[in-house]
Enzyme design. Structure first.
Site, mmCIF file in Angstrom:
data_model
loop_
_atom_site.group_PDB
_atom_site.id
_atom_site.type_symbol
_atom_site.label_atom_id
_atom_site.label_comp_id
_atom_site.label_asym_id
_atom_site.label_seq_id
_atom_site.Cartn_x
_atom_site.Cartn_y
_atom_site.Cartn_z
ATOM 1 N N SER A 148 0.813 -1.218 0.000
ATOM 2 C CA SER A 148 0.000 0.000 0.000
ATOM 3 C C SER A 148 0.848 1.271 0.000
ATOM 4 O O SER A 148 0.374 2.322 -0.435
ATOM 5 C CB SER A 148 -0.961 0.011 1.194
ATOM 6 O OG SER A 148 -0.238 -0.117 2.402
ATOM 7 N N ASP A 193 -3.304 6.084 12.380
ATOM 8 C CA ASP A 193 -2.419 5.519 11.356
ATOM 9 C C ASP A 193 -1.108 6.315 11.290
ATOM 10 O O ASP A 193 -1.083 7.450 10.815
ATOM 11 C CB ASP A 193 -3.147 5.562 10.001
ATOM 12 C CG ASP A 193 -2.306 4.981 8.861
ATOM 13 O OD1 ASP A 193 -1.166 4.527 9.118
ATOM 14 O OD2 ASP A 193 -2.799 4.980 7.716
ATOM 15 N N HIS A 220 0.976 4.883 7.085
ATOM 16 C CA HIS A 220 0.767 5.497 5.775
ATOM 17 C C HIS A 220 1.001 7.009 5.876
ATOM 18 O O HIS A 220 1.309 7.517 6.945
ATOM 19 C CB HIS A 220 -0.654 5.202 5.287
ATOM 20 C CG HIS A 220 -0.884 3.744 5.062
ATOM 21 N ND1 HIS A 220 -1.458 2.931 6.013
ATOM 22 C CD2 HIS A 220 -0.597 2.955 4.010
ATOM 23 C CE1 HIS A 220 -1.516 1.689 5.547
ATOM 24 N NE2 HIS A 220 -1.005 1.673 4.338
#
Ligand SMILES: *[C@@H]1O[C@H](CO)[C@@H](O)[C@H](O)[C@H]1NC(C)=O
Ligand SMILES: *[C@@H]1O[C@H](CO)[C@@H](O)[C@H](O)[C@H]1NC(C)=O
Ligand SMILES: *[C@@H]1O[C@H](CO)[C@@H](O)[C@H](O)[C@H]1NC(C)=O
Length: 439
Positions: A150, A415, A418
């Site tokens: 990702s 998070d 990311h």
């Protein structure tokens, strides 16, 4: 072999002070929904201590600035007038987990920093704003394949968003083969993306004989997966020949449970619950597995018949969880980049991430030396895109609480793995441009 155990995930993963015990009850289904938030939890954090960044000091001039840029040396410089090259209003490809503006990030200060390469001097110009027109001129008639997880997908989004300010691309998906495509016909350029957490051939140990797609990341997260560390994954290496640039990356998933194979035989496992395999293991640690995988993949690209392009290895982008992991209240609340020169605040990197970085740099150097030594018809080039230190200095660049929107993913609201888009990783496009211009 044991099933995913949240307690097991917790073990060894605590970073510091107040862990929030309640989050430890996060269910496996919640994890499955959260798939891309793989492995950050399994890292414990130590100061880098004696870790040495590659390269030595230079003394100015354009060549020295280019060299510092290539080695990832430099600092983040505040530019009050800096504006993102695209926003969620001008690019429709930003995904929810990247869309910090949509999810109420309170300040846009994190967008007002530019990377200035250098070794402590003031001589080098900061990078940016991104020159999409120049990028398009350099890549006319060419195509670029990104291969990775990702974070690779985030880089693709960043690049496509930046380029789409000049030409809106046509997007398509080849679901059967696992490729996603963006085409810029007016500029004769195409971008492709292939999802793989490991680069080498792999499958779910208890799954089908072939690797699964990103829609089954939850099972991959729970693992274990069988990793054939000496066999590049032909699903994408066979496609590499038809691309001029292949941008590779892989890091965090290697920390998940796995059974390691070489020459078709089990050579070890990690967190797989088989004490026999662990006791007799040749390959024991995730970083050893990752080193072997990169050795296989870089070697194969350098030798690949018909691949005359440039293989670019993007190094690990560190996580910044503090006061816990993603599963127990860890967070990343920094509002500005870290600086090594001020107040002695040496950045720290999780020990496993530091080992991943070391393996990547060393395996890249070995593969590049071998490729240079080989003469003959092969023209493949290998380039290193070293982002590790510049990203280590950006604890402020993650979504933190502004990635998913409240409640959308129960048990994972924070998070620090990311990156917001637009955001700190947009500078990766400038690095890419630099590499392409000098290849
Ligand atoms: C973009 O961000 C703004 C806040 O800056 C938000 O109100 C809007 O919903 C977002 N739009 C999209 C399409 O994500
Ligand atoms: C480990 O090895 C012993 C002796 O060969 C065997 O009896 C046992 O079943 C093995 N355990 C596993 C989990 O394979
Ligand atoms: C790569 O180079 C070889 C030798 O110059 C050539 O035969 C081959 O067609 C080239 N392949 C591509 C994809 O350009």
């Amino acid at each position: 072999m044991k099933r995913l155990s949240i307690r097991g995930l917790l073990a060894g993963a605590r970073r510091t002070r107040h862990a929030v015990a309640a989050k430890a009850t996060t269910s496996v289904p919640a994890l499955v929904a959260l798939l891309f938030f793989f492995a950050a939890a399994t890292f414990s954090v130590f100061s880098l201590g004696s870790f040495r960044w590659p390269g030595a000091a230079d003394d100015g001039g354009a060549a020295a600035c280019d060299a510092a840029l290539a080695r990832g040396r430099g600092e983040w410089m505040r530019d009050a007038g800096a504006a993102p090259y695209y926003t969620n209003a001008t690019c429709g490809f930003i995904q929810n987990y990247q869309n910090c503006m949509k999810h109420g990030r309170p300040s846009m200060e994190f967008l007002r920093w530019r990377w200035r390469p250098g070794d402590g001097g003031e001589g080098c110009e900061p990078l940016g704003p991104f020159d999409a027109a120049r990028f398009f001129r350099l890549v006319r008639g060419r195509s670029m394949l990104f291969v990775g997880d990702s974070l690779a997908s985030s880089h693709v989004t960043s690049l496509v968003c930046a380029l789409s300010q000049v030409e809106a691309p046509a997007r398509s998906r080849d679901a059967a083969a696992g490729f996603e495509h963006w085409r810029f016909p007016a500029h004769g350029f195409a971008v492709a993306y292939f999802w793989t957490p490991f680069q080498v051939r792999w499958r779910l140990t208890r799954g089908p004989p072939e690797a699964v797609g990103p829609e089954r990341q939850g099972e991959v997260f729970a693992g274990p997966s069988d990793l054939h560390l000496d066999e590049p994954d032909e699903r994408w290496t066979s496609a590499a020949k038809s691309h001029d640039y292949v941008v590779l990356s892989a890091s965090h998933w290697f920390a998940r449970p796995a059974v390691y194979y070489q020459h078709g035989r089990v050579v070890g496992c990690h967190d797989c619950g088989d004490s026999n395999a662990t006791a007799t293991a040749i390959v024991k640690q995730p970083e050893h597995a990752q080193r072997a995988a990169f050795r296989a993949v870089l070697g194969a690209l350098a030798r690949l018949d018909g691949f005359n392009g440039t293989a670019i290895l993007r190094t690990v982008a560190p996580t910044h969880y503090e006061n816990g992991g993603w599963f127990d209240g860890g967070e990343c609340t920094a509002t500005r980049p870290a600086s090594e020169s001020e107040d002695g605040a040496a950045p720290e990197m999780a020990a496993t991430e530091a080992e991943f970085y070391r393996a990547q740099v060393e395996e890249f150097a070995a593969a590049a030396a071998a490729a240079a030594a080989r003469n003959g018809g092969k023209r493949a080039r290998l380039r290193l895109m070293d982002v590790t230190r510049m990203m280590l200095l950006r604890p402020d660049g993650h979504p933190d609480r502004h990635g998913h929107g409240g409640g959308e993913h129960d048990g994972f609201e924070i998070d620090c793995l990311h990156w917001c888009l637009p955001g700190a990783i947009d500078v990766w496009n400038d690095l890419l441009l630099q590499i392409i211009a000098s290849s």
